[in-house]
Design an enzyme around this catalytic site. Structure first.
Site, mmCIF file in Angstrom:
data_model
loop_
_atom_site.group_PDB
_atom_site.id
_atom_site.type_symbol
_atom_site.label_atom_id
_atom_site.label_comp_id
_atom_site.label_asym_id
_atom_site.label_seq_id
_atom_site.Cartn_x
_atom_site.Cartn_y
_atom_site.Cartn_z
ATOM 1 N N ARG A 79 0.845 -1.199 0.000
ATOM 2 C CA ARG A 79 0.000 0.000 0.000
ATOM 3 C C ARG A 79 0.885 1.256 0.000
ATOM 4 N NH1 ARG A 79 -2.086 2.184 4.357
ATOM 5 N NH2 ARG A 79 -2.385 0.226 5.471
ATOM 6 N N TYR A 132 -14.845 15.799 -17.385
ATOM 7 C CA TYR A 132 -15.272 14.395 -17.320
ATOM 8 C C TYR A 132 -16.396 14.252 -16.279
ATOM 9 C CZ TYR A 132 -15.010 9.375 -16.666
ATOM 10 O OH TYR A 132 -15.324 8.054 -16.567
ATOM 11 N N ASP A 215 -6.051 17.989 -16.041
ATOM 12 C CA ASP A 215 -6.347 16.627 -16.499
ATOM 13 C C ASP A 215 -5.896 16.567 -17.953
ATOM 14 O OD1 ASP A 215 -7.502 14.342 -17.610
ATOM 15 O OD2 ASP A 215 -9.219 14.398 -16.257
ATOM 16 N N LYS A 240 -6.913 5.359 -20.530
ATOM 17 C CA LYS A 240 -7.075 5.808 -21.904
ATOM 18 C C LYS A 240 -5.760 5.606 -22.667
ATOM 19 C CE LYS A 240 -11.001 6.733 -20.074
ATOM 20 N NZ LYS A 240 -11.372 8.029 -19.513
#
Ligand code: PLP
Length: 426
Positions: A79, A132, A215, A240
């Site tokens: 983690r 988005y 972004d 993407k």
């Protein structure tokens, strides 16, 4: 910000380009039985050589003391970190020339974790519209529950209007972040990153800087580098173009060491890091990133030109078709290196005509998402952007007759043959 690259990024004084380093950078085969490729480190925890070593790693991980000159933090628990993620973060940093990176299990995890790390109650985020859908919901509904106010402005509007929006919302003096998505989805509208960085500088106070987060999913990391235009953070849905094969969900945040230390600390506590398998898939994808994105960009050019000349097409939204008369053209020339692989267009007609076209496609698949090797088509008004109020959608230029295409690596003449027969059927 001058990133410190590892010695293998140079041959003498010659700095190697990212594409030459995607198979090797940041990885020492001698540490993994000579394996050429980075193995999948499918382990939750790591064995310390001694109790003293474990103590030292924790002191660094929890910031209890500064690292010594030759000391670097070892592996503790997946983690906190894992070799697949460390190598991936090093390689991703090269494209954006960033000091540091953090990878996440999704683009939304990258965005939400980074914003939670850097925003506090009372802060205001100014953001470009459209963004988005998931980001839009997070900004408006989730942050509001933590007394963080989100104020939108139209992508492409002048800075004076952004400031007017901020003042009208009672946010002057509380601005902490300007969040941009450029080019905007699905219209390809551009936001001037440098102008936003200037506004951020003007609204910063000595004890509290206004940050610019971009972004960069649509053009990056090949065709736009926001950090070079004054942005503080770059965010990606690596699902993407970076992943590029429509087979993995992942996200990235890049920026200075200091900011990324805060983002990584929040990632540790929210547990939003990528898994080793996700990290490995992205490492594999990065080796062909430039090949894929370059091919998709070239194909998009053919597709956009074909659509632009078609009698049943009203308008094509593609960065490569911007004319000098358009105010976005100057921004494009300053901050984008190529027009990318996303093409939206408006058919003559409405939803019925758009649907007939979409249902007629054979090679293009009817699916949301983008940036994969296969070409995809979707209808923003009824799919990706359907939860935006109709009036807001109209204001953003997302009409019923709009179709969004993500162009893949197929032969361009095959793509055009498919578009032709689907348009004939309308
Ligand atoms: C897909 C996407 C996201 C969200 O990423 P996930 O990987 O789906 O969580 C964020 N921003 C943009 C621009 C996107 O296209």
């Amino acid at each position: 910000m001058t990133p410190t690259r590892k010695p293998e990024a140079f041959i003498g004084g010659h700095a190697l380009r990212p594409e030459s380093l995607m198979g090797t950078y940041g990885y020492d085969p001698a540490l993994s039985e000579g394996a050429l490729k980075v193995p999948i480190f499918q382990t939750s925890t790591f064995v310390f050589k001694s109790a003293e070593e474990g103590k030292a790693f924790f002191e660094l991980a929890y910031g209890l003391r500064e690292a010594g000159p030759a000391e670097h933090m070892g592996l503790i628990y997946s983690r906190l970190n894992n070799p697949d993620l460390e190598v991936l973060e090093d390689r991703l940093s090269l494209w954006d020339d960033a000091e540091a990176a953090a990878v996440f299990e999704s683009g939304m995890a990258a965005i939400s974790t980074s914003l939670f790390a850097l925003l506090s109650p009372g802060d205001v985020v100014l953001y470009s519209e459209p963004v988005y859908g998931g980001t839009d919901y997070f900004l408006k509904n989730v942050l509001a529950r933590f007394q963080i106010q989100a104020v939108g402005f139209a992508a492409g509007c002048p800075v004076s209007e952004m400031e007017a929006r901020l003042a009208a919302a009672g946010g002057a003096g509380r601005l902490r972040m300007i969040f941009l998505e450029t080019p905007a989805n699905p219209t390809n509208a551009l936001v001037d990153i440098a102008a936003c960085a200037e506004l951020a500088k003007r609204t910063s106070r000595p004890e509290r800087r206004t940050l610019v987060a971009v972004d960069n999913t649509f053009l990056g990391p090949l065709f736009q580098h926001p950090l070079q235009h004054g942005a503080d953070l770059v965010l990606y849905s690596a699902t993407k173009y970076i992943g590029g094969h429509s087979d993995v969900i992942a996200g990235v945040c890049l920026g200075s060491k200091a900011l990324l230390a805060e983002v990584r600390a929040m990632r540790t506590f929210l547990g939003t890091m990528a898994s080793p398998w996700t990290g490995w898939l992205l490492l594999r994808s990065l080796e062909t990133l430039k090949l894929r994105m370059t091919c998709e960009m070239k194909n998009a050019r053919y597709v956009a030109d074909y659509l632009n000349d078609h009698a049943k097409v009203e308008k094509v939204h593609y960065l490569g078709l911007l004319t000098e008369a358009d105010p976005a053209h100057a921004i494009y020339r300053r901050q984008c290196l190529a027009p990318g692989g996303m093409v939206s267009f408006q058919l003559t007609g409405g939803e019925a005509e758009a649907f007939r076209f979409l249902n007629g496609l054979r090679l293009f698949k009817l699916a949301v998402s983008l940036g994969g090797t296969e070409s995809l088509a979707e209808h923003p008004a009824s799919m990706t952007h359907s939860d935006i109020a109709i009036a807001d959608r109209a204001r953003m230029g997302i009409t019923e007759n709009m179709v969004r295409l993500s162009i893949g690596v197929e032969h361009p003449e095959d793509l055009i043959a498919d578009l032709k027969q689907a348009l004939d059927a309308v």
